[in-house]
Write a protein that holds these residues in place. Structure first.
Motif, mmCIF file in Angstrom:
data_model
loop_
_atom_site.group_PDB
_atom_site.id
_atom_site.type_symbol
_atom_site.label_atom_id
_atom_site.label_comp_id
_atom_site.label_asym_id
_atom_site.label_seq_id
_atom_site.Cartn_x
_atom_site.Cartn_y
_atom_site.Cartn_z
ATOM 1 N N ASP A 198 -15.213 25.514 22.515
ATOM 2 C CA ASP A 198 -15.481 24.282 21.744
ATOM 3 C C ASP A 198 -15.500 24.591 20.249
ATOM 4 O OD1 ASP A 198 -16.023 22.981 24.108
ATOM 5 O OD2 ASP A 198 -18.005 22.259 23.481
ATOM 6 N N PHE A 199 -16.153 25.698 19.929
ATOM 7 C CA PHE A 199 -16.310 26.083 18.520
ATOM 8 C C PHE A 199 -14.941 26.273 17.887
ATOM 9 C CE2 PHE A 199 -17.193 29.898 15.631
ATOM 10 C CZ PHE A 199 -17.559 29.112 14.557
ATOM 11 N N GLU A 200 -14.090 27.007 18.619
ATOM 12 C CA GLU A 200 -12.737 27.253 18.095
ATOM 13 C C GLU A 200 -11.963 25.947 17.952
ATOM 14 O OE1 GLU A 200 -10.437 31.426 19.002
ATOM 15 O OE2 GLU A 200 -10.724 29.991 20.621
ATOM 16 N N ARG A 213 -20.289 27.929 24.340
ATOM 17 C CA ARG A 213 -19.453 26.854 23.794
ATOM 18 C C ARG A 213 -18.484 27.451 22.771
ATOM 19 N NH1 ARG A 213 -22.945 22.388 24.465
ATOM 20 N NH2 ARG A 213 -21.821 21.075 23.013
ATOM 21 N N TYR A 217 -16.602 16.881 17.651
ATOM 22 C CA TYR A 217 -17.641 17.114 18.668
ATOM 23 C C TYR A 217 -17.693 15.970 19.684
ATOM 24 C CZ TYR A 217 -22.587 17.786 20.167
ATOM 25 O OH TYR A 217 -23.761 17.958 20.872
ATOM 26 N N SER A 253 -24.234 22.256 18.901
ATOM 27 C CA SER A 253 -24.266 21.676 17.558
ATOM 28 C C SER A 253 -25.067 22.496 16.550
ATOM 29 C CB SER A 253 -24.837 20.246 17.599
ATOM 30 O OG SER A 253 -26.220 20.271 17.878
ATOM 31 N N ARG A 297 -13.141 22.950 17.565
ATOM 32 C CA ARG A 297 -13.690 22.141 16.466
ATOM 33 C C ARG A 297 -13.216 22.647 15.106
ATOM 34 N NH1 ARG A 297 -17.744 21.940 14.666
ATOM 35 N NH2 ARG A 297 -19.024 23.518 15.663
ATOM 36 N N HIS A 304 -23.193 23.483 11.045
ATOM 37 C CA HIS A 304 -22.293 23.901 12.122
ATOM 38 C C HIS A 304 -21.239 22.845 12.453
ATOM 39 C CE1 HIS A 304 -21.089 26.357 15.491
ATOM 40 N NE2 HIS A 304 -21.247 25.359 16.328
#
Ligand code: NIG
Ligand code: FE
Length: 404
Positions: free
Chosen positions: A86-88, A83, A96, A317, A90, A289
């Motif tokens: 996604d992390f970047e 993910r 989320y 998450s 977010r 996180h």
């Protein structure tokens, strides 16, 4: 049966056995210059070194603190893919829930996991479970929930069964997110096909549902958890992560083992948990996180609830691969004292899994314990970014021993 007397214990620290609530969470027993007698995987005797029974086989731990093995009551340790995008996204401001609503987030992990074989899932999860154990977790719950279809759900649980030959694991069937179409039919099939098969094959001890605006409604959750109970399975919920939609109240009403997350819980949910036997499990890795508010663990303890802490290890998450770090974060982010956090990560986490035979260092309990690097047990809650755990012992046997 060989008896082993563990000595060289500067402090032996334990909560009382069984679930502890409210003020009792901070009442630890601290024995100085202690010894621990183990035989047949169980603790037989605990006390001052000078009063220890004579035994042929003695192991000197070198003058360090000993605490119970940690219990991680909430992980999603089996997944494929990553993910990182996604992390970047977010970090650059996309929430989320929006990633999930767009078909990414959990759904992208589901696509990758459903495409992996059982052997691939086992190989991916093994080092994660190893990391948790090295951090001090001697019992770990692992959820399914990334199967797009029932076959993939069962494959995840079979992977957990295989990994349970190497680690002490408790498998949970997680009904995670509904399909975009045909959700009524999906809930019916979960109740009539998936749960009976999982119960029949003994593939899980509990069923968990993600009860949330973007996932299952309270009514759907209730239908699924009642089917679980009818098949002799325990129940758990992911609730109040983003919105307090009634999942906590449902968990208390159903007598669920635990209700987990609680970041959005308020006074009504705290009061409901304080009046119930359902364990309130908080997951500080998610707060760190995702930048969510912390779950109100301080208020829950003050109100008299039974609070546990877990890593929620998962790719979206909470990429927290250390149960000790979850304990340390519960002190920083959720306002628990070190003593309360130790209780939350041992006997209370065990209670959240329906277990009363571990988490406390008392005669008759499983001999799952940790030797720290330090002579003072509080280093367990203090240390960030390095492991304060020198030795991990499961049923009296070393599974990690750092040589100095
Ligand atoms: O406990 N919120 C729901 N489920 C998991 C996250 C799973 C994921 O993001 O992949 C949780 O936070
Ligand atoms: Fe979770």
């Amino acid at each position: 049966m060989t008896d082993t007397l563990y000595t060289g214990i500067s402090q032996l620290v334990t909560p009382r056995p069984g679930p502890q609530r409210g003020r009792a969470m901070r009442e630890l027993t601290v024995l100085e210059d202690a010894a621990l007698l183990v035989s047949g995987g169980l603790i037989r005797w605990v006390g001052r070194r000078v009063e220890a029974p004579a035994t042929a086989h003695e192991r000197d731990l070198g003058g360090v603190a000993v605490v119970p093995g940690l219990v991680d009551p909430h992980t999603h340790a089996v997944w494929a893919g990553d993910r990182l995008s996604d992390f970047e996204a977010r970090v650059e401001g996309v929430p989320y829930e929006i990633l999930l609503a767009r078909g990414g987030g959990i759904r992208s992990t589901m696509r990758a996991t459903a495409a992996a074989s059982r052997d691939e899932l086992v190989a991916l999860a093994r080092p994660r479970l190893q990391a948790l154990r090295d951090s001090g977790a001697t019992t770990v719950e692992v959820k399914s929930g990334y199967g797009l279809d029932f076959e993939a759900e069962l494959r995840m649980l079979e992977a957990v069964r295989e990994l349970a030959l190497e680690f002490t694991l408790l498998p949970t069937l997680l009904i995670h997110v509904p399909p975009s179409e045909g959700r009524a039919e999906y809930v019916r099939a979960v109740c009539e096909d998936l749960i009976p098969e999982v119960a029949q094959e003994n593939l899980a001890q509990a069923v968990d549902v993600f009860c949330e605006k973007e996932a299952f409604s309270v009514a759907e959750t209730q239908t699924i958890l009642e089917a679980a109970k009818a098949h002799g399975l325990a129940t758990k919920l992911h609730a109040d992560q983003f919105h307090a939609v009634g999942g906590v109240e449902l968990a208390c009403e159903l007598g669920s083992l635990s209700v987990d997350h609680l970041e959005a819980s308020g006074p009504a949910q705290i009061a409901a948990l304080a009046a119930s036997t359902t364990v309130a499990t908080v997951l500080p890795g998610v707060t760190l996180h995702l930048g969510l508010p912390a779950a109100p663990a301080r208020a829950l303890v003050d109100a008299g609830a039974c609070v546990a802490v877990g890593t929620d290890l998962n790719p979206g998450s909470s990429p927290v691969f250390s149960s000790q770090l979850a304990l340390a974060l519960a002190v920083r982010l959720c306002g628990l004292t070190p003593a309360e956090a130790l209780t939350a990560c041992t006997v209370n986490a065990a209670a959240g899994l329906g277990l009363t035979d571990r988490g406390a260092l008392v005669p008759g309990a499983r001999a799952d314990f940790l030797a720290l690097h330090s002579a003072d047990w509080r280093d367990l809650a203090y240390t960030l970014g390095a492991s304060p755990v020198r030795g991990v012992y499961v049923s009296g046997q070393p599974v990690k021993e750092v040589k100095l």
